[in-house]
Design an enzyme around this catalytic site. Structure first.
Site, PDB file in Angstrom:
ATOM      1  N   ASP A 135      -4.281  13.390  -8.589  1.00  0.00           N
ATOM      2  CA  ASP A 135      -4.681  13.355  -7.181  1.00  0.00           C
ATOM      3  C   ASP A 135      -5.846  14.300  -6.870  1.00  0.00           C
ATOM      4  O   ASP A 135      -5.748  15.160  -5.981  1.00  0.00           O
ATOM      5  CB  ASP A 135      -3.490  13.668  -6.257  1.00  0.00           C
ATOM      6  CG  ASP A 135      -2.282  12.782  -6.513  1.00  0.00           C
ATOM      7  OD1 ASP A 135      -2.466  11.701  -7.106  1.00  0.00           O
ATOM      8  OD2 ASP A 135      -1.166  13.177  -6.138  1.00  0.00           O
ATOM      9  N   MET A 159       0.850  -1.191   0.000  1.00  0.00           N
ATOM     10  CA  MET A 159       0.000   0.000   0.000  1.00  0.00           C
ATOM     11  C   MET A 159       0.884   1.239   0.000  1.00  0.00           C
ATOM     12  O   MET A 159       1.983   1.224   0.555  1.00  0.00           O
ATOM     13  CB  MET A 159      -0.980   0.042   1.188  1.00  0.00           C
ATOM     14  CG  MET A 159      -0.481   0.647   2.498  1.00  0.00           C
ATOM     15  SD  MET A 159      -1.814   0.890   3.763  1.00  0.00           S
ATOM     16  CE  MET A 159      -2.031   2.677   3.700  1.00  0.00           C
ATOM     17  N   ASN A 160       0.407   2.331  -0.649  1.00  0.00           N
ATOM     18  CA  ASN A 160       0.942   3.652  -0.345  1.00  0.00           C
ATOM     19  C   ASN A 160      -0.197   4.520   0.141  1.00  0.00           C
ATOM     20  O   ASN A 160      -0.943   4.048   1.003  1.00  0.00           O
ATOM     21  CB  ASN A 160       1.873   4.211  -1.429  1.00  0.00           C
ATOM     22  CG  ASN A 160       1.374   4.211  -2.837  1.00  0.00           C
ATOM     23  OD1 ASN A 160       1.243   3.151  -3.443  1.00  0.00           O
ATOM     24  ND2 ASN A 160       1.132   5.375  -3.378  1.00  0.00           N
ATOM     25  N   GLU A 161      -0.327   5.773  -0.291  1.00  0.00           N
ATOM     26  CA  GLU A 161      -1.174   6.673   0.510  1.00  0.00           C
ATOM     27  C   GLU A 161      -2.664   6.331   0.533  1.00  0.00           C
ATOM     28  O   GLU A 161      -3.173   5.678  -0.361  1.00  0.00           O
ATOM     29  CB  GLU A 161      -1.016   8.133   0.071  1.00  0.00           C
ATOM     30  CG  GLU A 161      -1.570   8.485  -1.281  1.00  0.00           C
ATOM     31  CD  GLU A 161      -0.466   8.506  -2.323  1.00  0.00           C
ATOM     32  OE1 GLU A 161       0.647   8.035  -2.035  1.00  0.00           O
ATOM     33  OE2 GLU A 161      -0.733   8.982  -3.432  1.00  0.00           O
ATOM     34  N   ASN A 205      -1.408  -2.563  -4.444  1.00  0.00           N
ATOM     35  CA  ASN A 205      -1.133  -3.590  -5.458  1.00  0.00           C
ATOM     36  C   ASN A 205      -1.704  -4.894  -4.918  1.00  0.00           C
ATOM     37  O   ASN A 205      -1.139  -5.480  -4.004  1.00  0.00           O
ATOM     38  CB  ASN A 205       0.371  -3.727  -5.700  1.00  0.00           C
ATOM     39  CG  ASN A 205       0.703  -4.843  -6.700  1.00  0.00           C
ATOM     40  OD1 ASN A 205      -0.198  -5.526  -7.203  1.00  0.00           O
ATOM     41  ND2 ASN A 205       1.984  -5.022  -6.974  1.00  0.00           N
ATOM     42  N   ASN A 228       5.809   4.980   5.440  1.00  0.00           N
ATOM     43  CA  ASN A 228       6.782   4.172   4.675  1.00  0.00           C
ATOM     44  C   ASN A 228       7.400   5.052   3.604  1.00  0.00           C
ATOM     45  O   ASN A 228       6.765   5.354   2.596  1.00  0.00           O
ATOM     46  CB  ASN A 228       6.164   2.950   3.988  1.00  0.00           C
ATOM     47  CG  ASN A 228       7.219   2.196   3.171  1.00  0.00           C
ATOM     48  OD1 ASN A 228       8.420   2.350   3.417  1.00  0.00           O
ATOM     49  ND2 ASN A 228       6.785   1.416   2.202  1.00  0.00           N
TER      50      ASN A 228
HETATM   51  C1  LIG Z   1       0.500  -7.219 -11.393  1.00  0.00           C
HETATM   52  O1  LIG Z   1      -0.662  -8.008 -11.464  1.00  0.00           O
HETATM   53  C2  LIG Z   1      -0.488  -9.196 -12.252  1.00  0.00           C
HETATM   54  C3  LIG Z   1      -1.857  -9.817 -12.413  1.00  0.00           C
HETATM   55  O2  LIG Z   1      -2.458 -10.053 -11.179  1.00  0.00           O
HETATM   56  C4  LIG Z   1       0.512 -10.088 -11.569  1.00  0.00           C
HETATM   57  O3  LIG Z   1       0.705 -11.263 -12.316  1.00  0.00           O
HETATM   58  C5  LIG Z   1       1.837  -9.337 -11.464  1.00  0.00           C
HETATM   59  O4  LIG Z   1       2.758 -10.110 -10.741  1.00  0.00           O
HETATM   60  C6  LIG Z   1       1.643  -8.003 -10.753  1.00  0.00           C
HETATM   61  N1  LIG Z   1       2.872  -7.251 -10.852  1.00  0.00           N
HETATM   62  C7  LIG Z   1       3.590  -6.902  -9.787  1.00  0.00           C
HETATM   63  C8  LIG Z   1       4.901  -6.249 -10.091  1.00  0.00           C
HETATM   64  O5  LIG Z   1       3.217  -7.052  -8.637  1.00  0.00           O
END
Ligand SMILES: *[C@@H]1O[C@H](CO)[C@@H](O)[C@H](O)[C@H]1NC(C)=O
Ligand SMILES: *[C@@H]1O[C@H](CO)[C@@H](O)[C@H](O)[C@H]1NC(C)=O
Length: 525
Positions: free
Chosen positions: A180, A45-47, A65, A324
């Site tokens: 933003d 996570m970020n902000e 992510n 972070n």
């Molecule tokens: C981004 O998402 C894809 C699909 O879920 C995944 O395969 C990939 O590893 C992710 N990339 C990173 C750098 O986390």
């Protein structure tokens, strides 16, 4: 305090290992996981984004992510809380899809259905975010809406609501670095206002809309409008903009918060707070006061925004940011980035200028149990107080009167050769947090060192400290909250000791309270 039996831990790990992502199952992961601060269940996570209260629920969205522990695939993660302490993890609210990442932004209620996206009986909630196309680098402004009180969100079919072409005349990068969106309702002009920052530039732009769908550029505010702003402040991002009452007066001031990429007191990024006036189209900043510019003097507090739609009977302006500043380098394996503990921002007139004050939200009291206290005692050099007290999730409150030449020294997370040391030095009138022996600092050159903030005793000579300690963080509020120093630390799990000492002169301890913070069965899940 978070103590679980080995048996329960084994069960929890099994659930985790089974990839069980049900909404309400407890996950007692270790890996520096905080006790009373929010961290994602797993991954990056970020902000924070879109902070909004809906009904009795606090919503937290955050740059996330969902499928990795590094900055990538940015989406809006989602969590909800009844009390800003206990967070329930929710499914991703705005995904990275169709080649467009969901970058940062904010959320509002649209109770009059001015957007036309809801109905009179069920008005919509609106979330504004920056669409980032990694392919080509375009950034534009987008809208999503919720018709179920913020539980699920749909992207607006007419996106983008502000295209890169529309941004281009107001941005030296032709709208590739405009982002933003902070959106608010401006009652006096009866219009929506959007503030955007221009990445890599020292500038914000102001836009207005009757319906939150069609937007018109109105004005810019840049470093050129802020004589006296230190020249090393660079790269404005993540704006927040709101009207704040002046305590003890009937008036208000408009406040613009900016996360700068460079130039903070601790080096690197930080959050600056500007006051001024606003007529619905243009922000006119007050003269810059360099001594009251920064919301935090530590390394780990940025990307800060406030909760929207807080009912008037509550009336608080509550801030949170991400802790972070080291990317994917911190030694957590399963998650990166956590939310700062929510804090209330207030404003007072001090010596003809304005001063901001911050304090942790009072909800923390519900989870805090006093485990040690001291009243009206003199601390003399050589004494060690709090020696037998332990904890890695604590709220410590001190009110003291340091004699001329003395230094008060509070060490937390002590064990072996590890300690994080908070000092108040009476001669230099400086508060400091020393991370040189705080634990693992090897992951980044910025993870150690000493951070300083100016702090004057109050008119009675009293110095107040409030110290929030968690598994991997220390947030120190000085005085009435006029300075704060926030940092991540990575001590050994066994480093739980405390000590309160002084040097160079006596310190009268008016009161010391040490509170263990624990969420019990309702811990983050
Ligand atoms: C981004 O998402 C894809 C699909 O879920 C995944 O395969 C990939 O590893 C992710 N990339 C990173 C750098 O986390
Ligand atoms: C809300 O907007 C929708 C779409 O324009 C419309 O159907 C509905 O009647 C609106 N309700 C109100 C109260 O404006």
């Amino acid at each position: 305090m978070r103590r679980i039996s080995p048996g329960l831990r084994a069960v929890a790990w099994t659930l985790l290992a089974a990839g069980c992502l049900g909404l309400s199952r407890p996950v007692f992961a270790e890996d520096f996981r905080p006790v009373y601060h929010f961290a994602p269940r797993q991954n990056w996570m970020n902000e924070p984004n879109g902070l909004i209260r809906i009904g009795s629920t606090w919503h937290l969205f955050f740059q996330h992510n969902p499928s990795g522990n590094v900055w990538a695939n940015l989406s809006w993660g989602h969590a909800t809380s009844p009390d800003l302490l206990n967070w329930m993890h929710r499914p991703v609210a705005l995904a990275y899809e169709d080649g467009v990442m969901s970058f940062s932004g904010t959320a509002v209620a649209d109770p009059r259905n001015l957007s036309g996206l809801g109905t009179a009986r069920n008005p919509p909630y609106l979330a504004f975010y920056t669409g980032h196309q990694p392919d080509g680098g375009i950034q534009d402004q987008r809208l999503a809406f919720s018709l179920d009180e913020g539980v699920t969100w749909r992207k607006y079919a007419g996106n983008p609501i502000i295209s890169a072409e529309q941004e281009a005349p107001h941005d030296v990068t032709d709208g590739r670095e405009t982002r933003d969106p902070k959106v608010l309702w401006h009652e006096a002009s009866r219009r929506w206002v959007m503030v955007l920052t221009h990445g890599g530039q020292n500038k914000a732009s102001f836009w207005t809309s009757p319906n939150a769908l069609d937007w018109t550029w109105r004005s810019d505010v840049s470093e050129l409008d802020l004589p006296g702003l230190p020249g090393d402040i660079e790269g404005w991002e993540v704006p927040d903009f709101f009207e704040l009452p002046i305590i003890g007066e009937s008036g208000t001031r408009w406040v613009l918060l900016i996360t700068s990429a460079k130039g903070s007191p601790a080096g690197g990024n930080g959050v600056l707070a500007l006051t001024g006036s606003f007529d619905g189209t243009k922000f006119s900043p007050d003269a810059v006061d360099r001594d009251a510019l920064w919301l935090d003097y530590g390394r780990d507090f940025d990307g800060v925004i406030s909760w929207a739609n807080v009912p008037e009977r509550d009336g608080r302006r509550i801030l949170a940011g991400v802790m972070n500043s080291y990317g994917d380098r911190p030694p957590t394996r399963t998650w990166k980035g956590m939310l700062s503990f929510p804090r209330v921002l207030t404003l007072r007139r001090v010596d003809g200028g304005f001063q901001f004050f911050q304090q942790p939200v009072a909800e923390l009291d519900q989870a805090a149990t006093e485990i040690a206290s001291i009243k009206d005692e003199a601390l003399v050099p050589g004494d060690v107080h709090l020696g037998g007290v332990e904890g890695s999730a604590l709220d410590i409150r001190i009110a003291c009167r340091p004699a001329a030449g003395s230094t008060l020294v509070l060490a937390v997370r002590q064990g072996g050769s590890e300690q994080t040391v908070i000092r108040y030095d009476r001669s230099s009138e400086r508060l400091s947090v020393d991370r040189r022996a705080s634990g693992d600092t090897s992951f980044s050159p910025e993870a150690g060192g000493v951070h300083l903030a100016p702090l004057t005793p109050d008119v009675d000579g009293v110095v107040r400290l409030r110290v929030l300690v968690d598994t991997c963080s220390v947030e120190v509020f000085g005085g009435r909250g006029e300075v704060v120093i926030s940092n991540l630390i990575f001590p050994d799990a066994g480093s739980k000791g405390l000590s309160l000492t002084c040097s160079g002169g006596d310190v009268l301890l008016d009161s010391v309270g040490v509170f263990a913070v624990g969420l019990g069965a309702r811990m983050n899940r």
